[in-house]
Write an enzyme that holds these catalytic residues in place. Structure first.
Site, PDB file in Angstrom:
ATOM      1  N   LYS A 184       7.092 -11.695  11.914  1.00 32.67           N
ATOM      2  CA  LYS A 184       6.204 -12.065  10.805  1.00 32.67           C
ATOM      3  C   LYS A 184       6.428 -11.158   9.598  1.00 32.67           C
ATOM      4  O   LYS A 184       6.426 -11.615   8.448  1.00 32.67           O
ATOM      5  CB  LYS A 184       4.750 -12.000  11.260  1.00 32.67           C
ATOM      6  CG  LYS A 184       3.713 -12.246  10.156  1.00 32.67           C
ATOM      7  CD  LYS A 184       3.857 -13.630   9.531  1.00 32.67           C
ATOM      8  CE  LYS A 184       2.947 -13.817   8.317  1.00 32.67           C
ATOM      9  NZ  LYS A 184       1.526 -13.829   8.632  1.00 32.67           N
ATOM     10  N   LYS A 208       0.157  -5.707   1.628  1.00 29.86           N
ATOM     11  CA  LYS A 208       0.026  -5.048   2.932  1.00 29.86           C
ATOM     12  C   LYS A 208       1.232  -5.347   3.814  1.00 29.86           C
ATOM     13  O   LYS A 208       1.788  -4.456   4.468  1.00 29.86           O
ATOM     14  CB  LYS A 208      -1.274  -5.507   3.600  1.00 29.86           C
ATOM     15  CG  LYS A 208      -1.508  -4.976   5.008  1.00 29.86           C
ATOM     16  CD  LYS A 208      -1.171  -5.997   6.084  1.00 29.86           C
ATOM     17  CE  LYS A 208      -2.055  -7.227   5.991  1.00 29.86           C
ATOM     18  NZ  LYS A 208      -1.763  -8.197   7.074  1.00 29.86           N
ATOM     19  N   THR A 214      -1.868 -10.674  11.154  1.00 28.50           N
ATOM     20  CA  THR A 214      -0.596 -10.034  10.824  1.00 28.50           C
ATOM     21  C   THR A 214      -0.788  -8.524  10.873  1.00 28.50           C
ATOM     22  O   THR A 214      -1.505  -7.957  10.041  1.00 28.50           O
ATOM     23  CB  THR A 214      -0.096 -10.450   9.437  1.00 28.50           C
ATOM     24  OG1 THR A 214       0.138 -11.861   9.432  1.00 28.50           O
ATOM     25  CG2 THR A 214       1.204  -9.736   9.094  1.00 28.50           C
TER      26      THR A 214
END
Length: 299
Positions: A180, A248, A105
């Site tokens: 995502k 994150k 990711t």
């Protein structure tokens, strides 16, 4: 399954990044009969896979040199770019006829930088970040959000089908990363809402278990809530998706929104709670440990 069996007889697959997710995904490839070569910065994490038949390479470059398609699951954009483009990285072992599938990711800019480095070697590139955490990875039920070369997408589909239950080709490189981030942004805000709801229910002398039962009978029925509440009630957070990774992703989603001129006040507030939970020592716990930051704010 027949297509997967045929592919597994001939295709050499590399896997770089053997963490919680990478271990489960590589395990499934080995179980499906693929010839798998692995690498991780901490080689001890490769031992379990080696015992199941995987080869262990000395570098990410060596994995790419030895394999037709190399898959990577890395922690963050910095790690993904360093492992892909560093001196002993994946690009250094790439060339015509090979492919790189990055399931990490990252933000769209990082995906595009990695794509350029890979394609400059003559190889193909596909970003394929996953929706799903530890349990879906172990069960081969991940969802792959892909962008990049259609040819590699088609070549890698048998691998994706072993590791997941669905895959989407969304367009050019960057589309998978952005999808995502939107998905994980929404999941992260759902978790903070759950944490606040549980805390308020307790303060209002309500039964938290009954709260979840009520939610489960209406339009807010959510497997995430049902799965996470029991351990949260005991303040236990077995790691399926580390809180530091959720934070994150919240940060990257906020950066994406800023680039597109959108404000995300709800996401910003949720991100602050994840940052507080990290500061409280919960970085490596499951992201449901954001509950501890919510409780701290109320005391």
């Amino acid at each position: 399954m027949a297509a997967q069996a045929t592919a597994s007889e001939n295709m050499k697959v590399g896997f770089v990044g053997i963490g919680i997710m990478g271990l489960a995904m590589a395990n499934n490839l080995i179980a499906a009969g693929y010839d798998v070569t692995v690498w991780n910065r901490n080689k001890d994490k490769c031992i379990a896979l080696q015992e199941k038949g995987a080869k262990v390479a000395d570098s990410a470059k060596a994995v790419a040199e030895q394999c037709d398609i190399t898959v990577a699951m890395l922690a963050d954009p910095q790690a993904a770019e360093a492992v892909a483009t560093g001196p002993d990285g994946i690009a250094a072992g790439m060339g015509s006829g090979k492919g790189y599938v990055d399931v990490s990711t990252v933000d769209a800019g990082t995906a595009q930088n990695i794509s350029k480095a890979i394609k400059n070697t003559g190889a193909l590139y596909l970003e394929a970040p996953v929706s799903g955490s530890k349990a879906p990875a172990e069960k081969g039920e991940l969802i792959f959000l892909c962008g990049g070369d259609k040819e590699l997408y088609e070549q890698a589909t048998p691998l994706l089908q072993v590791m997941g239950k669905a895959q989407f080709l969304l367009g050019e490189v960057g589309k998978g990363a952005n999808m995502k981030l939107v998905v994980n942004m929404m999941m992260g805000t759902m978790m903070t809402t759950l944490a606040e709801g549980l805390t308020l229910a307790q303060k209002a002398d309500l039964d938290q278990k009954q709260l979840v039962e009520v939610l489960g009978l209406g339009v807010m029925n959510c497997p995430l809530f049902a799965m996470k509440v029991p351990p949260m009630q005991e303040h236990k957070y077995p790691t399926a998706f580390p809180l530091k990774h959720q934070q994150k992703d919240m940060r990257l989603a906020l950066e994406l929104a800023h680039q597109r001129g959108q404000q995300l006040p709800t996401v910003s507030a949720a991100n602050s709670l994840y940052e507080q939970a990290k500061d409280m020592g919960q970085a490596d716990a499951d992201f449901s440990a954001v509950l501890e930051a919510v409780i701290k704010q109320t005391t």
